[in-house]
Design an enzyme around this catalytic site. Structure first.
Site, PDB file in Angstrom:
ATOM      1  N   THR A 103       0.833  -1.214   0.000  1.00 61.02           N
ATOM      2  CA  THR A 103       0.000   0.000   0.000  1.00 61.02           C
ATOM      3  C   THR A 103       0.867   1.263   0.000  1.00 61.02           C
ATOM      4  O   THR A 103       0.593   2.209  -0.747  1.00 61.02           O
ATOM      5  CB  THR A 103      -0.902  -0.016   1.263  1.00 61.02           C
ATOM      6  OG1 THR A 103      -1.613  -1.252   1.295  1.00 61.02           O
ATOM      7  CG2 THR A 103      -1.879   1.140   1.248  1.00 61.02           C
ATOM      8  N   HIS A 131      -5.866   0.150  -7.437  1.00 67.77           N
ATOM      9  CA  HIS A 131      -6.539  -0.546  -6.343  1.00 67.77           C
ATOM     10  C   HIS A 131      -6.696  -2.004  -6.739  1.00 67.77           C
ATOM     11  O   HIS A 131      -7.047  -2.306  -7.885  1.00 67.77           O
ATOM     12  CB  HIS A 131      -7.930   0.049  -6.077  1.00 67.77           C
ATOM     13  CG  HIS A 131      -8.762  -0.819  -5.177  1.00 67.77           C
ATOM     14  ND1 HIS A 131      -8.606  -0.824  -3.818  1.00 67.77           N
ATOM     15  CD2 HIS A 131      -9.710  -1.757  -5.457  1.00 67.77           C
ATOM     16  CE1 HIS A 131      -9.436  -1.715  -3.280  1.00 67.77           C
ATOM     17  NE2 HIS A 131     -10.120  -2.299  -4.260  1.00 67.77           N
TER      18      HIS A 131
HETATM   19  P1  ADP Z   1      -4.916  -1.162  -0.197  1.00 72.21           P
HETATM   20  O1  ADP Z   1      -5.285  -0.105  -1.218  1.00 72.21           O
HETATM   21  O2  ADP Z   1      -3.479  -1.603  -0.351  1.00 72.21           O
HETATM   22  O3  ADP Z   1      -5.884  -2.329  -0.158  1.00 72.21           O
HETATM   23  P2  ADP Z   1      -6.136   0.142   2.134  1.00 72.21           P
HETATM   24  O4  ADP Z   1      -7.476  -0.403   1.754  1.00 72.21           O
HETATM   25  O5  ADP Z   1      -5.700   0.035   3.564  1.00 72.21           O
HETATM   26  O6  ADP Z   1      -4.952  -0.485   1.255  1.00 72.21           O
HETATM   27  O7  ADP Z   1      -6.089   1.693   1.791  1.00 72.21           O
HETATM   28  C1  ADP Z   1      -6.796   2.255   0.716  1.00 72.21           C
HETATM   29  C2  ADP Z   1      -6.000   3.411   0.145  1.00 72.21           C
HETATM   30  O8  ADP Z   1      -5.897   4.452   1.141  1.00 72.21           O
HETATM   31  C3  ADP Z   1      -4.561   3.078  -0.201  1.00 72.21           C
HETATM   32  O9  ADP Z   1      -4.436   2.448  -1.461  1.00 72.21           O
HETATM   33  C4  ADP Z   1      -3.905   4.431  -0.144  1.00 72.21           C
HETATM   34  O10 ADP Z   1      -4.200   5.215  -1.314  1.00 72.21           O
HETATM   35  C5  ADP Z   1      -4.616   5.072   1.067  1.00 72.21           C
HETATM   36  N1  ADP Z   1      -3.928   4.798   2.334  1.00 72.21           N
HETATM   37  C6  ADP Z   1      -4.010   3.667   3.070  1.00 72.21           C
HETATM   38  N2  ADP Z   1      -3.310   3.747   4.224  1.00 72.21           N
HETATM   39  C7  ADP Z   1      -2.768   4.988   4.231  1.00 72.21           C
HETATM   40  C8  ADP Z   1      -1.941   5.688   5.165  1.00 72.21           C
HETATM   41  N3  ADP Z   1      -1.527   5.133   6.311  1.00 72.21           N
HETATM   42  N4  ADP Z   1      -1.565   6.936   4.852  1.00 72.21           N
HETATM   43  C9  ADP Z   1      -1.967   7.503   3.714  1.00 72.21           C
HETATM   44  N5  ADP Z   1      -2.758   6.916   2.783  1.00 72.21           N
HETATM   45  C10 ADP Z   1      -3.167   5.658   3.030  1.00 72.21           C
END
Ligand code: ADP
Length: 173
Positions: A103, A131
């Site tokens: 991520t 995503h």
């Molecule tokens: P993923 O997209 O890898 O499944 P998440 O669902 O946790 O991860 O997060 C959704 C989106 O939110 C991420 O792709 C990223 O754009 C943003 N994001 C997630 N965690 C963070 C963080 N700690 N700080 C900043 N942006 C974040």
């Protein structure tokens, strides 16, 4: 199509607005083609606030939530659209998440899609171009949120038929 015989899975992929703005669609689809998975649905979507909020409902208590919603809606990149696709096949989720990378784009493998093309904004938001659904139940929830059954060329989930009366629909003039 049954998912009991093997580990066939469906996964929602979004090319986020930064990916579109940076003209990365071709690169990302080429990378994903390494998986040999089948694309069973694809479309461009103008993302409403409601859709963005439902998609990221699990993050609604995070401090970056409002900015994340604007990001998915394209308001940070002046590109008010995303490309939504469904990939289908053996271990689709793990294969696509592996290619996408972690991520946090700075912690992602540098050869992964996010490691190659992502960045962290000065606000701290992870701008990571793609995503990929995180597990089977999230994939089903997300696919049902983004696509109607008629937009998918295989039968993924049980569906029902409803007759709509006096329903306004656009057609070619
Ligand atoms: P993923 O997209 O890898 O499944 P998440 O669902 O946790 O991860 O997060 C959704 C989106 O939110 C991420 O792709 C990223 O754009 C943003 N994001 C997630 N965690 C963070 C963080 N700690 N700080 C900043 N942006 C974040």
């Amino acid at each position: 199509m049954s998912s009991t015989q093997n580990s066939n899975q469906a996964v929602l992929i979004l090319i986020k607005p930064d990916g579109l703005k940076k003209s990365l669609t071709g690169n990302i689809l080429t990378r994903l083609s390494e998986t040999k998975l089948e694309i069973v649905a694809a479309k461009m979507v103008r993302v409403s606030k409601k859709l963005a909020e439902e998609h990221y409902q699990h993050l609604k208590d995070k401090p970056f939530f409002q900015e994340l919603i604007k990001y998915l809606q394209g308001e940070l990149h002046d590109r008010k659209k995303v490309m939504a696709l469904i990939y289908w096949g053996d271990d689709a989720i793990e294969k696509c998440r592996g290619l996408a990378g972690a991520t946090n784009p700075e912690q992602a493998d540098p050869t992964s899609i996010r490691g190659s093309y992502g960045r962290i904004l000065t606000s701290g938001l992870f701008e990571n171009v793609i995503h990929v659904s995180s597990n089977v139940s999230e994939a089903e929830r997300e696919i049902k949120l983004w696509f109607s059954p008629a937009e998918i060329i295989v039968d993924l989930y049980p569906k029902k038929e409803t007759v709509f009366k006096e329903c306004k629909k656009q057609e070619w003039a």
